[in-house]
Write a protein that holds these residues in place. Sequence first.
Motif, mmCIF file in Angstrom:
data_model
loop_
_atom_site.group_PDB
_atom_site.id
_atom_site.type_symbol
_atom_site.label_atom_id
_atom_site.label_comp_id
_atom_site.label_asym_id
_atom_site.label_seq_id
_atom_site.Cartn_x
_atom_site.Cartn_y
_atom_site.Cartn_z
ATOM 1 N N ILE A 155 0.908 -1.088 -0.096
ATOM 2 C CA ILE A 155 -0.135 -0.033 0.177
ATOM 3 C C ILE A 155 0.860 1.279 -0.045
ATOM 4 N N LEU A 156 2.130 1.253 -0.440
ATOM 5 C CA LEU A 156 2.987 2.267 -0.506
ATOM 6 C C LEU A 156 2.551 3.197 -1.598
ATOM 7 N N GLY A 157 2.258 4.506 -1.203
ATOM 8 C CA GLY A 157 1.671 5.424 -2.012
ATOM 9 C C GLY A 157 0.151 5.647 -2.055
ATOM 10 N N ALA A 158 -0.467 4.743 -1.206
ATOM 11 C CA ALA A 158 -2.107 4.762 -0.975
ATOM 12 C C ALA A 158 -2.177 5.400 0.499
ATOM 13 N N PHE A 181 0.306 -0.386 -8.425
ATOM 14 C CA PHE A 181 -0.646 -0.673 -9.259
ATOM 15 C C PHE A 181 -0.300 -0.542 -10.742
ATOM 16 N N HIS A 182 0.946 0.328 -10.893
ATOM 17 C CA HIS A 182 1.172 0.703 -12.435
ATOM 18 C C HIS A 182 2.200 -0.492 -12.769
ATOM 19 N N ILE A 200 -0.620 -6.407 -12.196
ATOM 20 C CA ILE A 200 -2.109 -6.217 -11.853
ATOM 21 C C ILE A 200 -3.074 -5.869 -12.796
ATOM 22 N N GLY A 201 -2.662 -5.337 -13.763
ATOM 23 C CA GLY A 201 -3.346 -4.855 -15.079
ATOM 24 C C GLY A 201 -3.875 -6.123 -15.722
#
Length: 484
Positions: A259-262, A283-284, A288-289
């Motif tokens: 969750i680093l960045g959220a 996520f980038h 995950i995409g």
Amino acid sequence: GVLHEDLRLLLDTALPPKRKKVVLGVGDAKMGAAVLEELGVQCQTGGVVAELMRGIRLHFPALVRGLTAQSAAKAQLGLGHSYSRAKVKFNVHRVDNMIIQSISLLDQLDKDINTFSMRVRSWYGYHFPELIKIVPENSMYCRVAKFIGNRRELSEESLEGLEEIIMDSAKAQAILEASRSSMGMDISPLDLINIESFSRRVISLSEYRKGLQEYLRSKMSQVAPSLSALIGEVVGARLISHAGSLTNLAKYPASTVQILGAEKALFRALKTRGNTPKYGLIFHSTFIGRAAAKNKGRISRYLANKCTIASRIDCFSEVPTSVFGDKLREQVEERLAFYETGEPPRKNLEVMKEAVVEANEVVAEVKRRQEKKEKKRKKREKRRLEALAAAAEEAAENSVMETEENDVGAKKKKKKKKQHQAEESEAEAEPEENGLEEEEEEEEEEPLPKKKRKLVVEPEQEEEEKKKKKKKKKKAAAQDSEED
């Protein structure tokens, strides 16, 4: 638990032979146990020993002869610096500060280029509004706008240049047709000059961004090769930048990396007792995409775990390689396939054993290359030193030769000077003799009586007769005629 060799040598030389009866004061209990185990000397630890050690440190300059408080402070400072350097193990090629600055600049450049490109679109759109739909990409739009300029001057001759920029003949033809029937307003040459100048700046910024991205890729391959091989250079650099350093990222648990960045979403969810976020900066990543909606949370948790392993390997390995990153990436791919098809992935132990074997081979090869480079560097240094020594010897020989030549030249100059002085003295003496001779000649030229002339001429004729018998009569006749 093992006593240091220097301390052991010091105790062996300092303690008397009957050292078993000696009680040694040590500030640390572990050190006392090690001394007792290695040397059999009983050690005492406690408050009295600590006070004694503190007093010795405080009055150390007074206890040691020739040591001042200033020099003791310098020694302590130097010791602290050397200890810090040894702990940090500073390496120029593994500095993550450059990665943090590069990714920050890259993000800023993306925002600026986007803003400037929108400004070019709105500015040039007054003159050629149809171009926005044909060329939607920002940097390409700036290049085309700079190339076209005034749309009324666009013709079939400039079609090749448009194709080179766009790399699409159909779009180039569409631009040409749209320029002939455009709804845009006319524009002055001065406005076109400003638009072209601004477009040129935007193009140069986008080119610099490409170079900066290549620089970031090369730095990530040196600093964190496993992390960049696993999740990509840009996402890995963002993780390092958000954590503050590669060491901080390696210290984080996998749940924090996930969750680093959220952080805002996490605290908002904790405050409202809602669902916590499943991913942050990771996520980038492409994994995950590619995952299905129901598997995004699971694959993000698995990917965060592998990112933590990769960051720790990169941070604490002496020779970082991308072998572990490639193997971890294969594991994530297998986990994705397991979620989709149900094919069981390999076990982590098997993958890590293969990675260790390959990494050892790569590290051995890297060390061999480093040794070769070091040998070449030493040879070059040795040649350079030999060349300097030879040059110094030649300079010394040349200086000796110059001194000898100067001595010889000085001697020759002295001889020449003496000869010159002697010649001058002779030249001074010659005029006097010449003066005397001239006086004698003048005296001889004075008219003499006939009797005296005969007396003078007769001995001359006798001498001439002795030397030259044949010309005796002729000379006598000539002299007689002269006398007459």
